[in-house]
Design an enzyme around this catalytic site. Structure first.
Site, PDB file in Angstrom:
ATOM      1  N   TRP A  24       0.850  -1.198   0.000  1.00 18.81           N
ATOM      2  CA  TRP A  24       0.000   0.000   0.000  1.00 18.81           C
ATOM      3  C   TRP A  24       0.880   1.240   0.000  1.00 18.81           C
ATOM      4  O   TRP A  24       1.861   1.302   0.744  1.00 18.81           O
ATOM      5  CB  TRP A  24      -0.891  -0.018   1.261  1.00 18.81           C
ATOM      6  CG  TRP A  24      -1.782   1.169   1.406  1.00 18.81           C
ATOM      7  CD1 TRP A  24      -2.478   1.798   0.416  1.00 18.81           C
ATOM      8  CD2 TRP A  24      -2.080   1.873   2.618  1.00 18.81           C
ATOM      9  NE1 TRP A  24      -3.202   2.838   0.944  1.00 18.81           N
ATOM     10  CE2 TRP A  24      -2.978   2.912   2.294  1.00 18.81           C
ATOM     11  CE3 TRP A  24      -1.687   1.715   3.955  1.00 18.81           C
ATOM     12  CZ2 TRP A  24      -3.489   3.798   3.244  1.00 18.81           C
ATOM     13  CZ3 TRP A  24      -2.194   2.596   4.904  1.00 18.81           C
ATOM     14  CH2 TRP A  24      -3.079   3.624   4.542  1.00 18.81           C
ATOM     15  N   ASP A  48       1.096  -8.619  -0.812  1.00 21.51           N
ATOM     16  CA  ASP A  48      -0.263  -8.067  -0.762  1.00 21.51           C
ATOM     17  C   ASP A  48      -0.332  -6.792  -1.604  1.00 21.51           C
ATOM     18  O   ASP A  48       0.338  -5.808  -1.324  1.00 21.51           O
ATOM     19  CB  ASP A  48      -0.615  -7.739   0.698  1.00 21.51           C
ATOM     20  CG  ASP A  48      -2.043  -7.252   0.832  1.00 21.51           C
ATOM     21  OD1 ASP A  48      -2.929  -8.086   1.076  1.00 21.51           O
ATOM     22  OD2 ASP A  48      -2.274  -6.035   0.674  1.00 21.51           O
ATOM     23  N   TYR A  53      -4.018   0.165  -5.655  1.00 20.14           N
ATOM     24  CA  TYR A  53      -2.647   0.641  -5.427  1.00 20.14           C
ATOM     25  C   TYR A  53      -1.977   0.981  -6.760  1.00 20.14           C
ATOM     26  O   TYR A  53      -0.960   1.665  -6.785  1.00 20.14           O
ATOM     27  CB  TYR A  53      -1.771  -0.396  -4.701  1.00 20.14           C
ATOM     28  CG  TYR A  53      -2.286  -0.906  -3.372  1.00 20.14           C
ATOM     29  CD1 TYR A  53      -3.310  -0.270  -2.689  1.00 20.14           C
ATOM     30  CD2 TYR A  53      -1.723  -2.043  -2.801  1.00 20.14           C
ATOM     31  CE1 TYR A  53      -3.767  -0.772  -1.477  1.00 20.14           C
ATOM     32  CE2 TYR A  53      -2.168  -2.541  -1.591  1.00 20.14           C
ATOM     33  CZ  TYR A  53      -3.192  -1.907  -0.935  1.00 20.14           C
ATOM     34  OH  TYR A  53      -3.644  -2.410   0.260  1.00 20.14           O
ATOM     35  N   SER A 149     -12.122  -6.929   3.189  1.00 25.46           N
ATOM     36  CA  SER A 149     -11.199  -6.056   3.890  1.00 25.46           C
ATOM     37  C   SER A 149     -11.989  -4.887   4.468  1.00 25.46           C
ATOM     38  O   SER A 149     -12.971  -4.439   3.854  1.00 25.46           O
ATOM     39  CB  SER A 149     -10.120  -5.550   2.919  1.00 25.46           C
ATOM     40  OG  SER A 149      -9.184  -4.730   3.588  1.00 25.46           O
ATOM     41  N   ASN A 150     -11.590  -4.470   5.616  1.00 25.60           N
ATOM     42  CA  ASN A 150     -12.248  -3.338   6.291  1.00 25.60           C
ATOM     43  C   ASN A 150     -13.695  -3.637   6.665  1.00 25.60           C
ATOM     44  O   ASN A 150     -14.487  -2.707   6.867  1.00 25.60           O
ATOM     45  CB  ASN A 150     -12.164  -2.074   5.417  1.00 25.60           C
ATOM     46  CG  ASN A 150     -10.737  -1.629   5.193  1.00 25.60           C
ATOM     47  OD1 ASN A 150     -10.055  -1.262   6.149  1.00 25.60           O
ATOM     48  ND2 ASN A 150     -10.260  -1.700   3.966  1.00 25.60           N
ATOM     49  N   PRO A 199       0.596  -2.633  10.576  1.00 21.75           N
ATOM     50  CA  PRO A 199       0.939  -3.150  11.913  1.00 21.75           C
ATOM     51  C   PRO A 199       1.817  -2.193  12.712  1.00 21.75           C
ATOM     52  O   PRO A 199       1.934  -2.338  13.926  1.00 21.75           O
ATOM     53  CB  PRO A 199       1.676  -4.466  11.609  1.00 21.75           C
ATOM     54  CG  PRO A 199       2.194  -4.309  10.218  1.00 21.75           C
ATOM     55  CD  PRO A 199       1.172  -3.467   9.495  1.00 21.75           C
ATOM     56  N   ARG A 246      15.066  -2.654   6.565  1.00 16.34           N
ATOM     57  CA  ARG A 246      13.847  -2.764   7.376  1.00 16.34           C
ATOM     58  C   ARG A 246      12.985  -3.934   6.921  1.00 16.34           C
ATOM     59  O   ARG A 246      12.301  -4.566   7.740  1.00 16.34           O
ATOM     60  CB  ARG A 246      13.034  -1.470   7.281  1.00 16.34           C
ATOM     61  CG  ARG A 246      13.700  -0.306   7.967  1.00 16.34           C
ATOM     62  CD  ARG A 246      12.913   0.951   7.674  1.00 16.34           C
ATOM     63  NE  ARG A 246      13.435   2.098   8.396  1.00 16.34           N
ATOM     64  CZ  ARG A 246      13.011   3.344   8.165  1.00 16.34           C
ATOM     65  NH1 ARG A 246      12.100   3.576   7.244  1.00 16.34           N
ATOM     66  NH2 ARG A 246      13.517   4.332   8.854  1.00 16.34           N
ATOM     67  N   GLU A 249      14.507  -6.715   8.670  1.00 19.70           N
ATOM     68  CA  GLU A 249      14.245  -6.572  10.121  1.00 19.70           C
ATOM     69  C   GLU A 249      12.814  -6.990  10.473  1.00 19.70           C
ATOM     70  O   GLU A 249      12.580  -7.687  11.473  1.00 19.70           O
ATOM     71  CB  GLU A 249      14.469  -5.098  10.496  1.00 19.70           C
ATOM     72  CG  GLU A 249      14.144  -4.733  11.918  1.00 19.70           C
ATOM     73  CD  GLU A 249      14.217  -3.211  12.128  1.00 19.70           C
ATOM     74  OE1 GLU A 249      15.003  -2.518  11.449  1.00 19.70           O
ATOM     75  OE2 GLU A 249      13.463  -2.714  12.988  1.00 19.70           O
ATOM     76  N   ASN A 250      11.855  -6.597   9.636  1.00 21.87           N
ATOM     77  CA  ASN A 250      10.446  -6.833   9.957  1.00 21.87           C
ATOM     78  C   ASN A 250      10.056  -8.309   9.905  1.00 21.87           C
ATOM     79  O   ASN A 250       8.992  -8.677  10.400  1.00 21.87           O
ATOM     80  CB  ASN A 250       9.547  -6.027   9.004  1.00 21.87           C
ATOM     81  CG  ASN A 250       9.674  -4.539   9.236  1.00 21.87           C
ATOM     82  OD1 ASN A 250      10.207  -4.109  10.257  1.00 21.87           O
ATOM     83  ND2 ASN A 250       9.200  -3.747   8.295  1.00 21.87           N
TER      84      ASN A 250
HETATM   85  P1  A2P Z   1       9.910   3.020   4.817  1.00 23.95           P
HETATM   86  O1  A2P Z   1       8.972   2.458   3.769  1.00 23.95           O
HETATM   87  O2  A2P Z   1      10.509   4.332   4.419  1.00 23.95           O
HETATM   88  O3  A2P Z   1      10.949   2.015   5.236  1.00 23.95           O
HETATM   89  P2  A2P Z   1       2.967   0.126   8.261  1.00 23.95           P
HETATM   90  O4  A2P Z   1       3.538  -1.216   7.952  1.00 23.95           O
HETATM   91  O5  A2P Z   1       2.268   0.198   9.579  1.00 23.95           O
HETATM   92  O6  A2P Z   1       2.108   0.651   7.134  1.00 23.95           O
HETATM   93  O7  A2P Z   1       4.202   1.167   8.399  1.00 23.95           O
HETATM   94  C1  A2P Z   1       4.943   1.524   7.262  1.00 23.95           C
HETATM   95  C2  A2P Z   1       5.827   2.729   7.588  1.00 23.95           C
HETATM   96  O8  A2P Z   1       6.755   2.368   8.610  1.00 23.95           O
HETATM   97  C3  A2P Z   1       6.637   3.192   6.416  1.00 23.95           C
HETATM   98  O9  A2P Z   1       6.711   4.596   6.501  1.00 23.95           O
HETATM   99  C4  A2P Z   1       8.000   2.569   6.626  1.00 23.95           C
HETATM  100  O10 A2P Z   1       9.030   3.400   6.112  1.00 23.95           O
HETATM  101  C5  A2P Z   1       8.105   2.502   8.118  1.00 23.95           C
HETATM  102  N1  A2P Z   1       8.822   1.305   8.570  1.00 23.95           N
HETATM  103  C6  A2P Z   1       8.594   0.039   8.185  1.00 23.95           C
HETATM  104  N2  A2P Z   1       9.390  -0.817   8.831  1.00 23.95           N
HETATM  105  C7  A2P Z   1      10.158  -0.078   9.645  1.00 23.95           C
HETATM  106  C8  A2P Z   1      11.195  -0.390  10.568  1.00 23.95           C
HETATM  107  N3  A2P Z   1      11.578  -1.664  10.765  1.00 23.95           N
HETATM  108  N4  A2P Z   1      11.788   0.626  11.226  1.00 23.95           N
HETATM  109  C9  A2P Z   1      11.415   1.904  11.024  1.00 23.95           C
HETATM  110  N5  A2P Z   1      10.432   2.265  10.163  1.00 23.95           N
HETATM  111  C10 A2P Z   1       9.808   1.286   9.476  1.00 23.95           C
END
Ligand code: A2P
Length: 272
Positions: A24, A48, A53, A149-150, A199, A246, A249-250
């Site tokens: 998204w 997803d 989008y 969704s939603n 999330p 990231r 990391e996620n």
């Molecule tokens: P970016 O795309 O610049 O890395 P959500 O998943 O709740 O929609 O959040 C997405 C937002 O959080 C994006 O702005 C993303 O930035 C940022 N983001 C995603 N993963 C991380 C992370 N591990 N640490 C810091 N910011 C993150």
């Protein structure tokens, strides 16, 4: 990483990788292509997207170029929220199938119970009409699973009462402090997998001092704790990032939050 290859099982037996990569707000073109490639390289096997989008074609290119077997990748896309009639639904499905051009879709969702510019308006009849097209698509194998969704409880109830196939999934906004307890409980009672988008509250959780305190105990980041929280609640997280480090990391969330820390997160009001 096990979190990327572990699966939830939908009520029809189809398995779905426990973490999905959300796209998204990632623009079509190099941004989507590069981030989906980075996600696939990092081991994500669940992407997803949505017609709305506008980035399905870039998802297709990234999946193709990855060289990963199509059958190993789970792809969700969505019928635009504005489509509330059978012809529109058929057309939207054909468009997504053509743009993704990856054979079948794995999960096809009604993007929202109402058009975005008329949130809360009553489209129960239209959703039932659209859902009948979804049931045809499911029967014909164009998609392996169908969902919404939603949707909140009233939206789910009216759909389930009037149609044959109970949605396999409901993708809703779900994060620490915004856990939609009624919709979540109702979905679980009906064997509807809850998927959580945003999330990290689109990034707003990252500065939360309470989550920071918990994260420090585990040597993890706020993002990792926030994503792990969904998994421990049996909610499928759809984190989104365009930053390769990231993205990695996620998905590195193979640790266990204690029951006390889960309870502390339950009690947090993240300002929603
Ligand atoms: P970016 O795309 O610049 O890395 P959500 O998943 O709740 O929609 O959040 C997405 C937002 O959080 C994006 O702005 C993303 O930035 C940022 N983001 C995603 N993963 C991380 C992370 N591990 N640490 C810091 N910011 C993150």
């Amino acid at each position: 990483m096990p979190a990327l290859t572990d699966t939830f099982t939908l009520s029809n037996g189809v398995t779905i990788p426990k973490i999905g990569f959300g796209t998204w707000q990632i623009p079509d073109g190099p941004e989507t292509y590069d981030s989906v490639r980075a996600a696939l390289d990092a081991g994500y096997r669940h992407i997803d997207t949505a017609r709305a989008y506008g980035n399905e074609a870039s998802v297709r290119r990234a999946v193709r170029d990855s060289g990963i077997d199509r059958d190993e990748i789970f792809i969700t896309t969505k019928c635009p929220a504005e489509v509330k009639d059978a012809d529109g639904a058929r057309h939207a499905l054909e468009r997504s199938l053509a743009l993704l051009d990856l054979g079948r879709i794995d999960l096809y969702l009604i993007h929202a119970p109402w058009p975005w510019n008329a949130q809360g308006s009553d489209h129960r009849a239209g959703n039932i009409e659209v859902w009948k097209v979804f049931e045809e698509a499911y029967e014909s194998g164009s998609t392996r699973a169908i969902g919404v969704s939603n949707f909140v409880v009233a939206d789910l109830e009216s759909l389930i009462d009037a149609t044959d196939v109970v949605p396999h999934a409901n993708q809703i906004r779900w994060f620490v402090g915004n856990t939609q307890p009624e919709t979540t409980a109702y979905s679980k009672e009906h064997d509807i997998l809850v998927e959580g988008y945003s999330p990290l509250a689109t990034g707003r959780l990252l500065d939360n001092p309470d989550i920071k305190g918990i994260a420090e105990k585990y040597g993890k980041s706020v993002a990792q704790v926030s994503i792990r929280y969904l998994l421990q609640k049996d909610i499928l997280p759809l984190p989104k990032s365009t930053t390769p480090s990231r993205i990695v990391e996620n998905a590195d969330v193979d640790f266990e939050l204690s029951a006390d820390d889960v309870a502390a997160l339950d009690a947090l009001d993240a300002g929603e």
